[in-house]
Write a protein that holds these residues in place. Structure first.
Motif, PDB file in Angstrom:
ATOM      1  N   TYR A 115       1.030   0.327   6.375  1.00  8.79           N
ATOM      2  CA  TYR A 115       1.455  -0.890   5.672  1.00  8.79           C
ATOM      3  C   TYR A 115       2.938  -0.833   5.337  1.00  8.79           C
ATOM      4  CZ  TYR A 115       2.112  -4.187   1.875  1.00  8.79           C
ATOM      5  OH  TYR A 115       2.596  -5.175   1.079  1.00  8.79           O
ATOM      6  N   LEU A 116       3.377   0.295   4.814  1.00 11.59           N
ATOM      7  CA  LEU A 116       4.779   0.422   4.436  1.00 11.59           C
ATOM      8  C   LEU A 116       5.694   0.442   5.663  1.00 11.59           C
ATOM      9  CD1 LEU A 116       4.408   2.998   1.541  1.00 11.59           C
ATOM     10  CD2 LEU A 116       4.856   0.542   1.353  1.00 11.59           C
ATOM     11  N   ALA A 117       5.259   1.045   6.748  1.00  8.52           N
ATOM     12  CA  ALA A 117       6.062   1.054   7.978  1.00  8.52           C
ATOM     13  C   ALA A 117       6.111  -0.342   8.591  1.00  8.52           C
ATOM     14  CB  ALA A 117       5.483   2.053   8.977  1.00  8.52           C
ATOM     15  N   ARG A 118       5.035  -1.105   8.507  1.00  5.92           N
ATOM     16  CA  ARG A 118       5.043  -2.480   9.016  1.00  5.92           C
ATOM     17  C   ARG A 118       5.967  -3.370   8.202  1.00  5.92           C
ATOM     18  NH1 ARG A 118      -0.980  -4.382  10.694  1.00  5.92           N
ATOM     19  NH2 ARG A 118      -0.982  -3.359  12.714  1.00  5.92           N
ATOM     20  N   GLU A 119       6.021  -3.127   6.907  1.00  2.52           N
ATOM     21  CA  GLU A 119       6.951  -3.889   6.077  1.00  2.52           C
ATOM     22  C   GLU A 119       8.365  -3.729   6.594  1.00  2.52           C
ATOM     23  OE1 GLU A 119       6.695  -5.962   3.242  1.00  2.52           O
ATOM     24  OE2 GLU A 119       4.648  -6.070   3.994  1.00  2.52           O
ATOM     25  N   ARG A 120       8.694  -2.538   7.047  1.00  2.36           N
ATOM     26  CA  ARG A 120      10.018  -2.292   7.597  1.00  2.36           C
ATOM     27  C   ARG A 120      10.209  -3.085   8.877  1.00  2.36           C
ATOM     28  NH1 ARG A 120      12.382   3.143  10.418  1.00  2.36           N
ATOM     29  NH2 ARG A 120      14.391   2.245  10.881  1.00  2.36           N
TER      30      ARG A 120
END
Length: 167
Positions: A115-120
């Motif tokens: 989730y956090l990597a996709r936000e990037r």
């Protein structure tokens, strides 16, 4: 490497890491005897439902009984009690809730990191802190974590709390 192949490899690695975490925690689970704190988990798990939910604990030494209130929430003991009633009274069964929590920590870490990597990727910014390999690295670190091995083999709720915190 195309996107489909990369996704398949990542799912395979995630499954391998989940199985690694499970195997590390489950192997020789009943090799050591309960220590005093784990015996309190057994006492809580064997209680009647109303006392379990209230956290009532009777401390007995053979001569006297003292009523205390346990500070730990009831959810882990509820799961342990259900397992004890379904699978029998053993150290392995009582500790199994922690094994499952340690194994479930791996996909929980993977989902959070993904989730956090996709936000990037969605933001398109280069200053975001997580690279695309973060989910796999997070799952690997969860699978080999000494914390999860230690607490994943105890009859206490610590591994479950850690997993619920990540979720």
């Amino acid at each position: 490497m195309n996107t489909t192949t990369r996704a398949s490899l990542q799912r395979g690695a995630l499954l391998a890491f989940i199985l690694l975490a499970y195997a590390r925690a489950a192997v020789l689970l009943d090799a050591k005897a309960f220590w005093w704190d784990e015996s309190l988990s057994l006492q809580r798990a064997e209680q009647a439902l109303p006392d379990l939910l209230r956290g009532v604990l009777w401390m007995r030494d053979g001569f006297t009984s003292v009523l205390t209130i346990d500070q730990h929430p009831f959810f882990s003991f509820l799961l342990q009690g259900a397992l004890l009633r379904a699978a029998g009274d053993s150290e392995y069964v009582l500790r199994y809730v922690s094994v499952m929590a340690a194994a479930l920590m791996v996909p929980a870490l993977w989902v959070l990191a993904r989730y956090l990597a996709r936000e990037r990727a969605d933001n398109g910014t280069r200053n975001a802190p997580l690279p695309p390999m973060t989910p796999i690295l997070a799952a690997l670190l969860g699978a080999i974590s000494p914390f999860l091995l230690w607490y994943g083999q105890e009859a206490r709720p610590y591994a479950l709390w850690a997993t619920l915190a990540v979720l």
